[in-house]
Design a protein around this motif. Structure first.
Motif, PDB file in Angstrom:
ATOM      1  N   ASP A   1       4.504  61.937  24.914  1.00 12.34           N
ATOM      2  CA  ASP A   1       4.346  61.082  25.799  1.00 12.34           C
ATOM      3  C   ASP A   1       5.293  61.195  27.161  1.00 12.34           C
ATOM      4  O   ASP A   1       5.299  60.673  27.921  1.00 12.34           O
ATOM      5  CB  ASP A   1       4.025  59.543  25.587  1.00 12.34           C
ATOM      6  CG  ASP A   1       5.407  59.020  25.096  1.00 12.34           C
ATOM      7  OD1 ASP A   1       6.267  59.991  24.643  1.00 12.34           O
ATOM      8  OD2 ASP A   1       5.697  57.907  24.794  1.00 12.34           O
ATOM      9  N   VAL A   2       6.210  62.384  26.944  1.00 15.49           N
ATOM     10  CA  VAL A   2       6.964  62.845  27.862  1.00 15.49           C
ATOM     11  C   VAL A   2       6.663  63.976  28.903  1.00 15.49           C
ATOM     12  O   VAL A   2       6.379  64.892  28.121  1.00 15.49           O
ATOM     13  CB  VAL A   2       8.334  62.860  27.430  1.00 15.49           C
ATOM     14  CG1 VAL A   2       9.535  63.396  28.164  1.00 15.49           C
ATOM     15  CG2 VAL A   2       8.859  61.613  26.585  1.00 15.49           C
ATOM     16  N   ALA A   3       6.970  63.845  30.077  1.00 22.27           N
ATOM     17  CA  ALA A   3       6.739  65.063  30.953  1.00 22.27           C
ATOM     18  C   ALA A   3       7.989  65.990  30.885  1.00 22.27           C
ATOM     19  O   ALA A   3       8.647  65.469  31.846  1.00 22.27           O
ATOM     20  CB  ALA A   3       6.141  64.767  32.194  1.00 22.27           C
ATOM     21  N   THR A   4       8.301  66.878  29.902  1.00 22.39           N
ATOM     22  CA  THR A   4       9.530  67.402  29.991  1.00 22.39           C
ATOM     23  C   THR A   4       9.353  68.612  31.188  1.00 22.39           C
ATOM     24  O   THR A   4       8.291  68.635  31.948  1.00 22.39           O
ATOM     25  CB  THR A   4       9.804  68.115  28.858  1.00 22.39           C
ATOM     26  OG1 THR A   4       8.809  69.279  28.599  1.00 22.39           O
ATOM     27  CG2 THR A   4       9.822  67.418  27.501  1.00 22.39           C
ATOM     28  N   VAL A   5      10.456  69.063  31.543  1.00 24.13           N
ATOM     29  CA  VAL A   5      10.665  69.816  32.992  1.00 24.13           C
ATOM     30  C   VAL A   5      11.150  71.143  32.541  1.00 24.13           C
ATOM     31  O   VAL A   5      12.306  71.158  31.939  1.00 24.13           O
ATOM     32  CB  VAL A   5      11.374  69.030  34.113  1.00 24.13           C
ATOM     33  CG1 VAL A   5      11.461  69.897  35.228  1.00 24.13           C
ATOM     34  CG2 VAL A   5      10.667  67.744  34.376  1.00 24.13           C
ATOM     35  N   VAL A   6      10.607  72.206  33.111  1.00 20.58           N
ATOM     36  CA  VAL A   6      10.918  73.427  32.957  1.00 20.58           C
ATOM     37  C   VAL A   6      11.201  74.234  34.116  1.00 20.58           C
ATOM     38  O   VAL A   6      10.407  74.223  35.233  1.00 20.58           O
ATOM     39  CB  VAL A   6      10.135  74.445  32.195  1.00 20.58           C
ATOM     40  CG1 VAL A   6      10.623  75.911  31.841  1.00 20.58           C
ATOM     41  CG2 VAL A   6       9.919  73.827  30.628  1.00 20.58           C
ATOM     42  N   THR A   7      12.472  74.458  34.356  1.00 19.44           N
ATOM     43  CA  THR A   7      12.983  75.274  35.514  1.00 19.44           C
ATOM     44  C   THR A   7      13.446  76.799  35.230  1.00 19.44           C
ATOM     45  O   THR A   7      14.083  76.947  34.673  1.00 19.44           O
ATOM     46  CB  THR A   7      14.039  74.408  36.230  1.00 19.44           C
ATOM     47  OG1 THR A   7      13.539  73.191  36.550  1.00 19.44           O
ATOM     48  CG2 THR A   7      14.268  75.167  37.608  1.00 19.44           C
TER      49      THR A   7
END
Length: 162
Positions: free
Chosen positions: A91-97
């Motif tokens: 349920d978490v929108a992880t972020v990849v950069t």
């Protein structure tokens, strides 16, 4: 040292939120490295098959071998230098950069996956570590490492440090 006795990434913590970061030099041009990180045909060679819209605001699906198919969303796309996307994990929108820059005779990729939990970090760190090794082989025109063997060895190393 054998390639599987050390990790390439670092783990950063801010309370319960964890990020894994890789800062790697590649023996290729920034444009070529950008293409390797954004062209679906090339992504399939070192990462996983990707389908969908890889433009700002676009949505795409990553098709991993284990039937995991995260539905991701592009947050920022600054062609040839920066790509940011949301990768939902539970349920978490992880972020990849992914930031690409010139670096001497080659280029540099700084890859950061944030909003992971302490229980997730070893697995994702081992996965990204295996992928950055595969990317290095890909841009050199060489076969990548064996996924299962590499991930398993690295997972043990990251589990100790995480």
């Amino acid at each position: 040292m054998s390639e599987l006795t050390q990790v390439l990434g670092r783990i950063e913590r801010d309370g319960d939120v964890v990020a894994v970061v890789f800062d790697r030099h590649y023996a290729t041009t920034p444009d070529d490295l950008w293409q390797a990180c954004t062209d679906p045909e090339r992504l399939a060679r070192w990462f996983a098959p990707v389908t969908g819209d890889l433009r700002p605001g676009g949505r795409f699906t990553i098709h991993f071998d284990d039937a995991d198919t995260p539905q991701c969303r592009i947050v920022t796309c600054e062609p040839t230098t920066r790509l940011v996307w949301e990768w939902p994990i539970r349920d978490v929108a992880t972020v990849v950069t992914a930031d690409v820059t010139a670096d001497g005779e080659g280029s540099r990729l700084v890859l950061r996956h944030e909003r992971l939990t302490s229980t997730q970090v070893a697995g994702y760190a081992a996965g990204w570590d295996t992928y950055v090794r595969s990317l290095e082989a890909h841009v050199a025109g060489l076969p990548g490492p064996d996924w299962d063997v590499t991930w398993s060895a690295l997972h043990e190393l990251y589990a100790v440090t995480s």
